[in-house]
Design an enzyme around this catalytic site. Structure first.
Site, PDB file in Angstrom:
ATOM      1  NE  ARG A 123       0.557  -0.389   1.751  1.00  0.00           N
ATOM      2  CZ  ARG A 123       0.839   0.554   0.851  1.00  0.00           C
ATOM      3  NH1 ARG A 123       0.715   1.831   1.177  1.00  0.00           N
ATOM      4  NH2 ARG A 123       1.282   0.234  -0.346  1.00  0.00           N
TER       5      ARG A 123
ATOM      6  CG  ASP B 123      -6.665 -14.733  15.481  1.00  0.00           C
ATOM      7  OD1 ASP B 123      -6.293 -14.134  16.506  1.00  0.00           O
ATOM      8  OD2 ASP B 123      -7.858 -15.028  15.257  1.00  0.00           O
TER       9      ASP B 123
ATOM     10  CG  ASP C 103      -1.844   6.850  -2.707  1.00  0.00           C
ATOM     11  OD1 ASP C 103      -2.200   6.806  -3.894  1.00  0.00           O
ATOM     12  OD2 ASP C 103      -1.616   5.838  -2.035  1.00  0.00           O
TER      13      ASP C 103
ATOM     14  CG  HIS D  66      -0.509  -0.434  -3.988  1.00  0.00           C
ATOM     15  ND1 HIS D  66      -1.482  -0.187  -4.926  1.00  0.00           N
ATOM     16  CD2 HIS D  66      -0.583   0.576  -3.084  1.00  0.00           C
ATOM     17  CE1 HIS D  66      -2.126   0.936  -4.609  1.00  0.00           C
ATOM     18  NE2 HIS D  66      -1.607   1.414  -3.491  1.00  0.00           N
TER      19      HIS D  66
END
Length: 260
Positions: free
Chosen positions: A70, A84, A174, A44
């Site tokens: 996230r 990586d 959510d 977001h």
């Protein structure tokens, strides 16, 4: 080196801070504020893969807070690229069941334990200088999966039981929307569901996480048993500070002073 979030698994209160401004300078400032962990958001917030390296550098320069990235989506290629690039703590959004949790873990592991592709000269290996990175990578990686729907909460115990999942993080906003309480995470039904998730997660011996920007409420949730709680975020902090500054000057203005 063991991931600091796992190394502090017995610490009962690890406070975090949510970063959505996509500013590495804000990340650097937050890293030195005393938080235990920082959430660098790609879901977001307008952060792209290239931005994450700058956030990781900023966090390392600013202090000791562990940066958690996230992802925008649960994608094995994105996981590979973030690891990586040097990220070692990842949050997987919207995990619905144990199969999705297992897939998340597999994306962070090299074969035969997973599906992560191997590179000898990544930033994570310090460009090939860390010769023992691959066999010890699991020690450094911390996997957080988010449960954000009623279905996911009902599956929380099975999700928490997945080997390699370190923390199950409840997404209250959510979850509230999924339960028909859009914008009302404090609704009693939502709060009961959050505590249901907590009990299920802890029953499997895993750490539970939460986002709660209300200080009093966050303290109660720590007391209830949550181990990681994000107690604030950069966008909200900046907005509130600006609003407060303008309000104080407007309220104190006299005569012909016009701040508008």
């Amino acid at each position: 080196m063991e991931n600091p979030l796992r190394a502090r698994a017995r610490a009962d209160r690890l406070i975090g801070y949510w970063l959505t401004t996509a500013s590495p300078m804000v990340t650097e400032i937050a890293a030195g504020a005393g938080f235990d962990w920082l959430l660098v958001d790609m879901e977001h917030a307008p952060n792209d893969l290239g931005d994450i390296v700058h956030h990781l550098r900023a966090a390392a320069a600013g202090g000791n807070a562990e940066p958690v990235v996230r992802m925008p989506v649960n994608d094995a290629v994105m996981v590979k690229r973030l690891l990586d690039a040097g990220a070692r703590s990842l949050m997987f959004p919207n995990v619905q069941n144990a199969d999705e949790a297992r897939a998340a873990v597999a994306a962070t592991r090299y074969p035969p334990d997973g599906i992560r592709g191997f590179s000898t000269v990544s930033r994570a290996t310090r460009f090939g200088r860390l010769k023992d990175y691959a066999p010890r990578a699991c020690e450094t990686i911390y996997v957080i999966v988010q449960v954000e729907t009623s279905q996911a909460i009902d599956n929380a115990a099975e999700i928490a039981a997945v080997e390699g999942v370190d923390c199950v993080f409840v997404g209250p906003n959510d979850l509230a929307a999924n339960m028909g309480h859009l914008g009302k995470a404090s609704a009693p039904e939502v709060q009961r569901k959050i505590l249901d998730a907590l009990a299920a997660i802890r029953s499997k011996g895993k750490r539970a996480g939460l986002l709660d920007y209300n200080v009093d409420s966050a303290r109660k949730m720590f007391d209830a048993g949550f181990g990681l709680i994000a107690v604030g975020g950069d966008s909200g902090s900046i907005a509130r500070a600006m609003d407060d500054l303008v309000a104080r000057f407007r309220q104190g203005s006299q005569g012909n002073v016009n701040l508008g």
